[in-house]
Design an enzyme around this catalytic site. Structure first.
Site, PDB file in Angstrom:
ATOM      1  N   LYS A 126     -11.154  -5.790 -12.757  1.00 36.57           N
ATOM      2  CA  LYS A 126     -11.985  -5.220 -13.808  1.00 36.57           C
ATOM      3  C   LYS A 126     -12.320  -3.786 -13.474  1.00 36.57           C
ATOM      4  O   LYS A 126     -12.346  -3.473 -12.286  1.00 36.57           O
ATOM      5  CB  LYS A 126     -13.267  -6.012 -14.019  1.00 36.57           C
ATOM      6  N   SER A 159       0.882  -1.169   0.000  1.00 38.48           N
ATOM      7  CA  SER A 159       0.000   0.000   0.000  1.00 38.48           C
ATOM      8  C   SER A 159       0.914   1.213   0.000  1.00 38.48           C
ATOM      9  O   SER A 159       2.081   1.107   0.392  1.00 38.48           O
ATOM     10  CB  SER A 159      -0.875  -0.008   1.260  1.00 38.48           C
ATOM     11  N   ARG A 160       0.391   2.351  -0.453  1.00 39.37           N
ATOM     12  CA  ARG A 160       1.206   3.556  -0.320  1.00 39.37           C
ATOM     13  C   ARG A 160       1.322   3.931   1.164  1.00 39.37           C
ATOM     14  O   ARG A 160       2.184   4.684   1.570  1.00 39.37           O
ATOM     15  CB  ARG A 160       0.594   4.710  -1.122  1.00 39.37           C
TER      16      ARG A 160
END
Lengths: 334, 334
Positions: free
Chosen positions: B93, B32-33
């Site tokens: 998606k 994760s950032r």
């Protein structure tokens, strides 16, 4: 007891006669252009008189109301003739081929002090009335997105519905149910429609698919056709629930029908509302007959109001124009 | 055992991790950032390593495949980066925001000898596989008319899906399932689409309704939205039967799902096919992992072929253009 005369001896006449006989109204006469056919049906159904022309039936003083079960292009002329003969008129769907015709028909009814109603029998079925009640109660909040489909395979070569000049085609035949249902849910006419169609060599629409946009923001997608297996479904998604019908229009009179309901926004559990069997043709005939005692002739019944018929005919005209011209078409107001 | 790294810690990452752990593949790293968020999820899910940047995860030599669970606008850059780092890529998606981006992504996968697939988990669910089998067997004849609807209420104000520049909007988020399903049933891309949409103040589509016309003559109507109660239905009417799904895309892993089938043209009896519960996220992860042993990198899986992803992205682009410009739009070929 209210006394009916029936114009026409086709499938829908059979259904109507079978449902009505033995109930609170009676059928006293049947007319066909083929006197033998009228006589045969009259005898089979226990109807006293058979006529070999529609005029003769309209001249029968015993007949109080006429059920018009003729091909679509004959709805307007024979409903008008019946009104002029002082008969109340229950006319098969679609009432006419155009909105202008429908207005002329209601005008004739008004002038002659008789009732005229478009025969959408499903509007008298307890399933439809329950759907209306659920919507009115806010069971699914505000309807926002609707999908309706009514298709079947028209495989009878000689059928009048193959002929554009007789008011043939899937939209006028079964698409009118989808238009009717969407209008009922919306409570108003669509502002704009966009349709696409597949045409037969004879010029009727074999399949028509359309998007109807309502002033409220509701969007309905309808599809009707003559090329798929029998199905008739409706899905109404609201902002506080969802409602679905397995069989939306020709509910079988011999077994229950079902409304599927999900109340609430997120992952609501399925609730199945079982509707007891009912014969909507009989309910329609008796509802119409009961109303003829009232004074406001020409205005349609609460179950199938005149304004909806007019708006639906305007919508049907707009749908065909949109499909032919390949562009969105505005629907004129009531 | 195939070793996954997961980019992102959102809802879909949680679902994927929960489904995959304990199965035939394993998750060895999460990025994760926000390093603390990655660490928290890693600890909760029993994943050995947590990274505070996506680059670090891509540099991890243990990671064989990456699951891209980032907001839509980050799918293309991070899938390409992962491919360049030699990792197989399973990307949420919609694969990208445009067809051109999707082609670039598949190009990067091909150049680097890795697999890339759009993560449509429902394509791995036995319900979907059974639908495909029924269609292939001709259980409903030739599909002619399809209605699909996927809507829910997006009521989380801070969600990235409110932002057009992040690939937000109902079509890219849930409408892509409808496009995918219609394409799967048709077996080809639509030739022409006509869409209408309602837009948010921020510029995303809150509701999009469209008609898709296929070269075969099949017509599909799809609707997707952020303003109705949760629902996801599909109806396929063929010329020899009808098929309907109550829950078409996010089948619950803890209870059976149902296919309704009517075989034959006229008034066929209802047949209910009950599909045992299955976790399609796990099936997807394991199906993808199994394929990475094969040699044809870059081509997508049989369950979710590359050509469909490309055509679906072209369809999505055409749908948005049609809704914006208020006219029918041709879909470019593959």
């Amino acid at each position: 007891m209210f006394r009916w005369g029936v114009l026409g001896t086709g499938r829908i006449a059979h259904k109507f006669i079978g449902a009505v006989q033995g109930g609170a109204t009676e059928i006293v006469a049947i007319a066909s252009r083929d006197r033998a056919r009228a006589a045969e049906l009259a005898q089979a159904a226990g109807v006293p008189r058979a006529y070999g022309s529609y005029e003769e039936l309209l001249a029968d003083p015993e007949v109080q109301g006429v059920y018009v079960a003729l091909p679509n292009h004959l709805h307007a002329p024979w409903s008008i003739a019946a009104a002029r003969a002082g008969k109340h008129v229950l006319c098969e769907k679609p009432l006419s081929l155009t909105r202008a015709e429908a207005e002329e028909m209601f005008g004739a009814a008004r002038e002659n002090g008789v009732w005229l109603m478009e025969a959408f029998m499903h509007r008298f079925h307890p399933q439809t009335l329950r759907v209306q009640q659920l919507l009115a109660e806010g069971a699914i909040g505000r309807p926002r997105q609707v999908q309706i489909s009514f298709g079947f395979t028209l495989d009878r070569p000689g059928d009048t519905r193959w002929h554009p000049e007789m008011g043939g085609g899937a939209l006028l035949d079964v698409g009118c149910y989808c238009v009717n249902f969407a209008r009922m849910v919306a409570g108003e006419a669509p502002a704009r429609v966009t349709a696409t169609a597949q045409w037969s060599a004879s010029g009727i629409d074999l399949l028509l698919a359309a998007t109807l946009e309502y002033p409220s923001g509701m969007v309905a997608q309808i599809a009707c056709d003559y090329i798929t297996s029998f199905h008739q479904t409706a899905l109404v998604a609201g902002d506080d629930g969802v409602l679905a019908l397995e069989r939306a229009f020709t509910m079988p009179p011999d077994r229950p029908s079902r409304i599927q309901l999900w109340r609430g926004v997120h992952f609501a559990p399925l609730e199945v509302i079982e509707i007891p069997p009912a014969n909507h043709f009989r309910l329609e005939a008796e509802g119409f007959a009961a109303l003829t005692a009232a004074g406001h002739a020409g205005h349609g019944l609460p179950e199938m109001p005149l304004v909806e018929t007019l708006e639906n005919m305007a919508t049907i005209e707009a749908l065909l124009r949109s499909a032919r011209e390949g562009r969105a078409v505005e629907v004129g107001g009531a």
